[in-house]
Design an enzyme around this catalytic site. Structure first.
Site, PDB file in Angstrom:
ATOM      1  N   GLY A  97      12.030  27.878  40.744  1.00  0.00           N
ATOM      2  CA  GLY A  97      11.982  27.576  39.278  1.00  0.00           C
ATOM      3  C   GLY A  97      10.382  27.884  38.879  1.00  0.00           C
ATOM      4  O   GLY A  97      10.028  28.544  39.182  1.00  0.00           O
ATOM      5  N   ASN A  98      10.093  26.699  38.024  1.00  0.00           N
ATOM      6  CA  ASN A  98       8.293  27.067  37.311  1.00  0.00           C
ATOM      7  C   ASN A  98       7.827  26.094  37.147  1.00  0.00           C
ATOM      8  O   ASN A  98       8.854  25.351  36.366  1.00  0.00           O
ATOM      9  CB  ASN A  98       9.066  28.241  35.795  1.00  0.00           C
ATOM     10  CG  ASN A  98       9.752  27.832  34.753  1.00  0.00           C
ATOM     11  OD1 ASN A  98       9.159  26.931  34.315  1.00  0.00           O
ATOM     12  ND2 ASN A  98      10.886  28.456  34.713  1.00  0.00           N
ATOM     13  N   ARG A  99       6.919  26.947  36.382  1.00  0.00           N
ATOM     14  CA  ARG A  99       5.473  25.789  35.735  1.00  0.00           C
ATOM     15  C   ARG A  99       5.886  24.375  34.503  1.00  0.00           C
ATOM     16  O   ARG A  99       5.410  24.141  34.022  1.00  0.00           O
ATOM     17  CB  ARG A  99       4.342  25.814  36.085  1.00  0.00           C
ATOM     18  CG  ARG A  99       4.440  26.110  37.822  1.00  0.00           C
ATOM     19  CD  ARG A  99       2.459  26.002  37.214  1.00  0.00           C
ATOM     20  NE  ARG A  99       2.693  27.104  38.827  1.00  0.00           N
ATOM     21  CZ  ARG A  99       1.977  26.398  40.285  1.00  0.00           C
ATOM     22  NH1 ARG A  99       2.478  25.626  40.162  1.00  0.00           N
ATOM     23  NH2 ARG A  99       1.979  27.395  41.112  1.00  0.00           N
ATOM     24  N   SER A 100       7.319  25.071  34.044  1.00  0.00           N
ATOM     25  CA  SER A 100       7.110  24.880  32.593  1.00  0.00           C
ATOM     26  C   SER A 100       7.395  23.253  32.714  1.00  0.00           C
ATOM     27  O   SER A 100       8.282  22.209  33.497  1.00  0.00           O
ATOM     28  CB  SER A 100       8.351  25.409  31.686  1.00  0.00           C
ATOM     29  OG  SER A 100       8.638  24.503  31.027  1.00  0.00           O
ATOM     30  N   ALA A 122      11.688  27.826  29.172  1.00  0.00           N
ATOM     31  CA  ALA A 122      10.828  29.031  30.260  1.00  0.00           C
ATOM     32  C   ALA A 122      12.184  28.950  30.869  1.00  0.00           C
ATOM     33  O   ALA A 122      12.667  28.577  32.219  1.00  0.00           O
ATOM     34  CB  ALA A 122      10.336  28.562  31.005  1.00  0.00           C
TER      35      ALA A 122
END
Ligand code: C5P
Length: 398
Positions: A206-209, A274
């Site tokens: 995943g990512n930090r969005s 994102a």
């Protein structure tokens, strides 16, 4: 401007509650329908009879009474806006933590409308870190702070903490409702949030969005009258505006499929998500066990939603992208603008303090196809959303 607007006025127990009578009168005079809710301690400062006479409606202060159950859920759905004024330190803490022990907090938790809160407390209480924390928390949930005034306080001290004057509170609401409906009739598609690409049944890439920027855009576009569909990756946040049509997805592929299906019916798409560029080639059906010193994951490319919509784009449709860059910001963004067939691209750099993931603020530049560029100051994501929508409206009009 407030003609016909349904407003819940929540009053908690502060000496500033004496001003609630004026506030109710001003709201009624401006054409609003006002439903007053009081916390039990608010009644020590002003009587329900005064407020029911001015609002021409019964005042509720208990979730249930001898005459029946006061349906806070129904009230929460009825209102176009909820205004909590004055908000004491206690009520602020209850709202921030969802501590639901009176009808005011119950209606707040059920409300789908915009919520405005006007605190009133003594100078030191207002500056206490606990109060600051609660105020920030309420703002982070999308509620709007009506700033306190400065001056003489009931304690005899002088400084920040006075409730805003009733005239100023009404003016605040009027500004909010005066919102131009300049996107009426337009269908806008938005993507927002991160994507989660499963590795096994419990893990993902995943990512930090946080989804904040895209959700702010969805809400702002809906307030301007657009028909908004938001495709949202895994995010804890949700849009405030009930008119926003929400499609929740997990993976880039799901986001892609929904976007490709919906784009032909849209006037514009704004791609604030994102999206993971790669996903695991295979998803393990069982949880992967810890074995050797190294673990190899094979990744394959995800579809590029932006590029695919760019290829599908018809005359009259607009496509707006985002670029979050850490280096060579402008040339990278310009490259994406052309490659993905965007009409403009919103650039934010991770080098700018307060910009990018998880912040409530953002600092952007918008790059256009004719090499024109507009730079903006650091602003709240809500204010940034208005700037982006204005750029889109300008493009619709060329
Ligand atoms: O290439 P990059 O990911 O930096 O491009 C950013 C823009 O492209 C954003 O608007 C993002 O939402 C969009 N994008 C997309 N699908 C992808 C990757 C990015 O829509 N797979």
């Amino acid at each position: 401007m407030l003609q016909g607007k349904k407003i819940i006025l929540g009053i908690s127990g502060s000496i500033a509650a004496y001003k609630s009578a004026f506030l109710t009168r001003l709201l009624i005079k401006a054409g609003a329908e006002v439903q007053v809710l009081m916390t039990p301690s608010a009644q020590d400062f002003i009587t329900p009879l005064t407020l029911s006479t001015l609002s021409k409606r019964p005042v509720y202060s208990e979730v249930s009474s001898e005459t029946g159950w006061n349906n806070h859920v129904e009230l929460g759905l009825w209102a176009d806006a909820m205004l909590i004024a004055p908000v004491t330190a206690t009520t602020l803490a209850k709202l921030a933590n969802g501590l639901c022990d009176n009808i005011l907090v119950a209606a707040y938790l059920s409300a789908r409308c915009p919520v405005f809160f006007a605190p009133a407390m003594d100078l030191d209480m207002w500056h206490h870190p606990a109060t600051r924390h609660n105020v920030e928390r309420l703002i982070s949930y999308g509620n709007q702070l009506i700033p306190v005034g400065v001056g003489e306080l009931a304690s005899g001290l002088s400084g920040e903490g006075r409730m805003a004057e009733p005239e100023d509170i009404v003016a605040y609401l009027e500004r909010f409702f005066a919102q131009k409906q300049d996107l009426a009739g337009k269908k806008i598609l938005l993507t927002a949030g991160p994507t989660y690409e499963p590795i096994d049944p419990v893990r993902f890439i995943g990512n930090r969005s946080s989804g904040k920027m895209g959700i702010a855009l969805a809400d702002a576009a809906a307030r301007r009258g657009a028909e908004v569909t938001l495709i949202l990756g895994p995010s804890k946040l949700t849009p405030q505006e009930k008119a926003v049509k929400l499609i929740k997805v997990e993976t880039a592929q799901e986001m892609h499929d929904a976007a490709v299906q919906l784009f032909p019916q849209m006037n514009a798409a704004i791609l604030a998500a994102a999206v993971a560029d790669y996903r695991p080639k295979t998803v393990a059906t069982e949880k992967i066990k810890k074995k050797g010193e190294e673990l190899q994951l094979d990744l394959i490319k995800n579809p590029d939603i932006a590029a695919d919509l760019g290829k599908m784009k018809q005359a009259g449709q607009l496509l707006i992208g985002f670029a979050l860059e850490t280096n060579d910001e402008e040339s990278n963004a310009q490259g994406k603008l052309e490659k993905k067939n965007f009409d403009c691209i919103v650039l934010n750099s991770l080098r700018d303090a307060g910009a990018g993931f998880n912040h409530d603020t953002n600092k952007i530049s918008i790059l256009f196809r004719n090499n024109k560029k507009r730079d903006f100051e650091l602003k709240s994501k809500n204010a940034v959303a208005e700037d982006i929508l204005q750029a889109m409206i300008d493009l619709f009009n060329v």
